[in-house]
Design a protein around this motif. Sequence first.
Motif, PDB file in Angstrom:
ATOM      1  N   VAL A 163       0.831  -1.213   0.000  1.00  0.00           N
ATOM      2  CA  VAL A 163       0.000   0.000   0.000  1.00  0.00           C
ATOM      3  C   VAL A 163       0.862   1.259   0.000  1.00  0.00           C
ATOM      4  CG1 VAL A 163      -1.986  -1.090   1.103  1.00  0.00           C
ATOM      5  CG2 VAL A 163      -0.226   0.019   2.514  1.00  0.00           C
ATOM      6  N   GLY A 164       2.181   1.109   0.217  1.00  0.00           N
ATOM      7  CA  GLY A 164       3.084   2.235   0.106  1.00  0.00           C
ATOM      8  C   GLY A 164       3.490   2.535  -1.333  1.00  0.00           C
ATOM      9  N   ASN A 188      -1.761   2.591  -5.907  1.00  0.00           N
ATOM     10  CA  ASN A 188      -2.848   3.094  -5.059  1.00  0.00           C
ATOM     11  C   ASN A 188      -4.082   3.398  -5.902  1.00  0.00           C
ATOM     12  OD1 ASN A 188      -4.516   4.325  -3.219  1.00  0.00           O
ATOM     13  ND2 ASN A 188      -3.101   5.973  -2.690  1.00  0.00           N
ATOM     14  N   TRP A 204      -6.322   5.304   4.238  1.00  0.00           N
ATOM     15  CA  TRP A 204      -5.115   4.918   4.959  1.00  0.00           C
ATOM     16  C   TRP A 204      -3.977   5.913   4.686  1.00  0.00           C
ATOM     17  CZ3 TRP A 204      -4.047  -1.016   5.597  1.00  0.00           C
ATOM     18  CH2 TRP A 204      -5.202  -1.637   6.113  1.00  0.00           C
ATOM     19  N   TYR A 205      -4.296   7.197   4.791  1.00  0.00           N
ATOM     20  CA  TYR A 205      -3.369   8.250   4.410  1.00  0.00           C
ATOM     21  C   TYR A 205      -2.013   8.122   5.108  1.00  0.00           C
ATOM     22  CZ  TYR A 205      -6.934  10.991   1.921  1.00  0.00           C
ATOM     23  OH  TYR A 205      -7.867  11.431   1.027  1.00  0.00           O
ATOM     24  N   TYR A 225      -0.628   5.674   6.900  1.00  0.00           N
ATOM     25  CA  TYR A 225       0.094   4.413   6.702  1.00  0.00           C
ATOM     26  C   TYR A 225       0.696   4.349   5.306  1.00  0.00           C
ATOM     27  CZ  TYR A 225       1.134  -0.580   7.206  1.00  0.00           C
ATOM     28  OH  TYR A 225       1.777  -1.795   7.299  1.00  0.00           O
ATOM     29  N   ARG A 226      -0.119   4.689   4.286  1.00  0.00           N
ATOM     30  CA  ARG A 226       0.385   4.669   2.914  1.00  0.00           C
ATOM     31  C   ARG A 226       1.574   5.622   2.759  1.00  0.00           C
ATOM     32  NH1 ARG A 226      -2.751   2.407  -1.138  1.00  0.00           N
ATOM     33  NH2 ARG A 226      -4.936   1.948  -0.655  1.00  0.00           N
ATOM     34  N   LYS A 247       4.789   4.557   4.626  1.00  0.00           N
ATOM     35  CA  LYS A 247       5.470   3.445   3.958  1.00  0.00           C
ATOM     36  C   LYS A 247       6.127   3.910   2.653  1.00  0.00           C
ATOM     37  CE  LYS A 247       4.710  -0.105   6.708  1.00  0.00           C
ATOM     38  NZ  LYS A 247       5.803  -0.860   7.343  1.00  0.00           N
ATOM     39  N   ALA A 248       5.494   4.849   1.957  1.00  0.00           N
ATOM     40  CA  ALA A 248       6.135   5.424   0.773  1.00  0.00           C
ATOM     41  C   ALA A 248       7.401   6.170   1.180  1.00  0.00           C
ATOM     42  CB  ALA A 248       5.171   6.357   0.042  1.00  0.00           C
ATOM     43  N   HIS A 304       7.665  -6.498   0.995  1.00  0.00           N
ATOM     44  CA  HIS A 304       6.219  -6.568   1.253  1.00  0.00           C
ATOM     45  C   HIS A 304       5.893  -7.981   1.710  1.00  0.00           C
ATOM     46  CE1 HIS A 304       1.921  -6.574   0.853  1.00  0.00           C
ATOM     47  NE2 HIS A 304       1.954  -7.395  -0.184  1.00  0.00           N
TER      48      HIS A 304
END
Length: 256
Positions: A155-156, A161, A166-167, A169-170, A173-174, A200
Motif C-alpha cells: 500500500v506504500g 494506489n 489509509w493516508y 500508513y500509505r 510506507k512510501a 512486502h
Amino acid sequence: MTTELFQSDRQTALVVGASQGIGLGFVRQLLTDGRFERVYGTYRRPETAQGLLALAEQFPQLICLPVDVTDEGAIEGAIAHIQAHTPQLHRVVYCVGVLHDGDFQPEKSLRQLTSENLMRSFQTNAFGAVLLAKHLLPLLKHDQPSVFAAVSAKVGSISDNRLGGWYGYRASKAALNMFIKTASLEYARRSPNTILALLHPGTTDTRLSEPFQRGVPPEKLFSVERTVAQLMAVIDGLTPADSGEFFSWDGTRLPW
C-alpha cells in the motif's frame, strides 16, 4: 538472484521490532538457522515482549535490547551496545510498524487526518528505519556480504494506489521506501558489500492486520511462519544489483 550470498560462518543478526508478529517470527527462524551464532532482538515494552524474553531464557545466543525507534538516542545506545560485543552484523531486519492502536486508526477520509497521528505514523514506520541505517553503517561495513531489509507494504506503492484511504500508513510506507532507496545509494559508495532492500510480506495473520482480515481469501492470509520463510528466501537471494529495490514476498519487484 543467487543463493550464494551467505556462506561465511559465525554470522550475527539484528531484528528491530522483535517482540511479536513478523519480528518475533524472524527471531525464531534465525535462532534455528545454523549460520547465525548470535541474534539481537529489540522490543519497546517488556509487557508486550514476553514471548521474546522467554526465548532469550531458552537460547543464550539471543540478546534482547529495549529500543523505542521514535527515540534516536535509544537507537544509538542499542547500536553502541552491540558494537561493544559484536564487531560485525550480517543481517538486519526492521519489522517495526504501526497501523492502528486503540483510538489511533487508519484514516478513511481527509477529515480524519491529524498532524499528531501523521507524525506517529512517520516516526514509527519511516524515521526509525532510516535513523537505524544511519547508526548501523559501522557494523555493516566489512568485507563480508550484509543485508539491511525493512518490512514495507504494497500500500506504500504510489502507482498501485487505486483505493485511497489509509493516508498516514500509505504515506509513511512510501517515505520508508524513499529513505531506504536513498540510503542504498550512499551505502553503495561507503559500504559496497551491504544490500538494502524493502519487503512486502503479504497479508499476515498478526495483530496489525487482524481488524482488516475480513474478505481476505484463506490462501492469501499467511501465517507468521510462512511469511518469515518467504521473506528469508527473498533476502537469501539478493545480489548487490538488487540493493534499493522493493520486493514482494514471492521475490517479484514492486512498483514505486
